[in-house]
Motif scaffolding. Structure first.
Motif, PDB file in Angstrom:
ATOM      1  N   ALA A  95       5.750   3.685  -2.714  1.00 42.34           N
ATOM      2  CA  ALA A  95       5.405   4.960  -3.063  1.00 42.34           C
ATOM      3  C   ALA A  95       5.757   5.336  -4.162  1.00 42.34           C
ATOM      4  N   MET A  96       6.358   5.581  -5.056  1.00 40.07           N
ATOM      5  CA  MET A  96       6.978   5.931  -5.934  1.00 40.07           C
ATOM      6  C   MET A  96       5.621   5.181  -7.796  1.00 40.07           C
ATOM      7  N   GLU A  97       5.584   3.879  -7.112  1.00 32.33           N
ATOM      8  CA  GLU A  97       4.787   3.016  -8.149  1.00 32.33           C
ATOM      9  C   GLU A  97       2.571   3.674  -8.225  1.00 32.33           C
ATOM     10  N   LEU A  98       2.792   4.087  -6.709  1.00 36.87           N
ATOM     11  CA  LEU A  98       1.224   4.451  -6.526  1.00 36.87           C
ATOM     12  C   LEU A  98       1.252   5.874  -6.178  1.00 36.87           C
ATOM     13  N   GLY A  99       1.798   6.972  -6.525  1.00 36.68           N
ATOM     14  CA  GLY A  99       2.153   7.449  -6.711  1.00 36.68           C
ATOM     15  C   GLY A  99       2.027   8.575  -6.461  1.00 36.68           C
ATOM     16  N   GLY A 100       3.395   8.826  -5.488  1.00 35.15           N
ATOM     17  CA  GLY A 100       4.117   9.562  -4.719  1.00 35.15           C
ATOM     18  C   GLY A 100       4.984  10.866  -5.301  1.00 35.15           C
ATOM     19  N   ASP A 101       4.551  12.124  -5.147  1.00 38.21           N
ATOM     20  CA  ASP A 101       5.931  12.869  -5.878  1.00 38.21           C
ATOM     21  C   ASP A 101       7.004  12.657  -5.907  1.00 38.21           C
ATOM     22  N   HIS A 102       7.629  12.601  -4.691  1.00 31.25           N
ATOM     23  CA  HIS A 102       9.202  12.751  -4.327  1.00 31.25           C
ATOM     24  C   HIS A 102       9.472  11.082  -3.806  1.00 31.25           C
ATOM     25  N   ILE A 103      10.755  10.610  -3.503  1.00 26.62           N
ATOM     26  CA  ILE A 103      11.122   9.974  -2.754  1.00 26.62           C
ATOM     27  C   ILE A 103      12.275  10.562  -2.307  1.00 26.62           C
ATOM     28  N   ASP A 104      12.870   9.883  -0.743  1.00 31.49           N
ATOM     29  CA  ASP A 104      14.255  10.489  -0.211  1.00 31.49           C
ATOM     30  C   ASP A 104      15.110   9.122   0.078  1.00 31.49           C
ATOM     31  N   VAL A 105      16.478   9.249  -0.360  1.00 27.51           N
ATOM     32  CA  VAL A 105      16.939   8.015  -0.787  1.00 27.51           C
ATOM     33  C   VAL A 105      17.962   8.624   0.260  1.00 27.51           C
ATOM     34  N   GLU A 106      18.731   7.325   0.632  1.00 26.39           N
ATOM     35  CA  GLU A 106      20.254   7.898   1.501  1.00 26.39           C
ATOM     36  C   GLU A 106      21.414   8.350   0.342  1.00 26.39           C
ATOM     37  N   LEU A 107      21.850   9.098   0.434  1.00 22.93           N
ATOM     38  CA  LEU A 107      23.424   8.988  -0.759  1.00 22.93           C
ATOM     39  C   LEU A 107      23.804   7.590  -0.954  1.00 22.93           C
ATOM     40  N   GLN A 108      23.783   6.496  -0.076  1.00 19.79           N
ATOM     41  CA  GLN A 108      24.000   5.683  -0.704  1.00 19.79           C
ATOM     42  C   GLN A 108      23.478   4.708  -1.476  1.00 19.79           C
TER      43      GLN A 108
END
Length: 117
Positions: A95-108
């Motif tokens: 998603a980052m590579e294809l142009g997603g504006d933001h990524i939401d990942v878990e705290l860990q």
């Protein structure tokens, strides 16, 4: 106003979560929440049923009328994804590579999750 216009730093932003079984259903929801005044959409990849990650993410990035925030929530974080962890993280990297504006990942995750330069 374009997809990236109208959001300024330090201003309130309305984020609408998008959960659906198919990409087409997600696109319908995106247009609906835009009409209600949302500024960005949180795309819950874990809600999609049987999808090709590259094709689905590229379509969502290309056709979203709003800024995108992708997440792929695992069951251990109250999501719907119960598969391989590396595959899940690969989809978020994609998603980052294809142009997603933001990524939401878990705290860990952030310490093992690298940003694409």
């Amino acid at each position: 106003m374009g997809r990236n216009e109208g959001i300024r730093r330090n201003s309130t932003v309305i984020c609408a979560p998008i959960m659906a079984d198919t990409v087409d259903q997600m696109l319908i929801q995106m247009n609906l929440v835009k009409s209600y005044g949302a500024d960005l959409v949180k795309i819950r990849l874990d809600s999609l049923k049987g999808f090709n990650a590259r094709e689905a993410i590229q379509t969502l990035v290309n056709l979203s009328p709003l800024l995108t925030l992708f997440t792929y929530r695992p069951t251990w974080e109250r999501g719907q994804y119960n598969g391989d962890e590396e595959s899940r993280l690969d989809a978020l990297r994609l998603a980052m590579e294809l142009g997603g504006d933001h990524i939401d990942v878990e705290l860990q995750i952030p310490f093992s999750f690298s940003k694409i330069d």
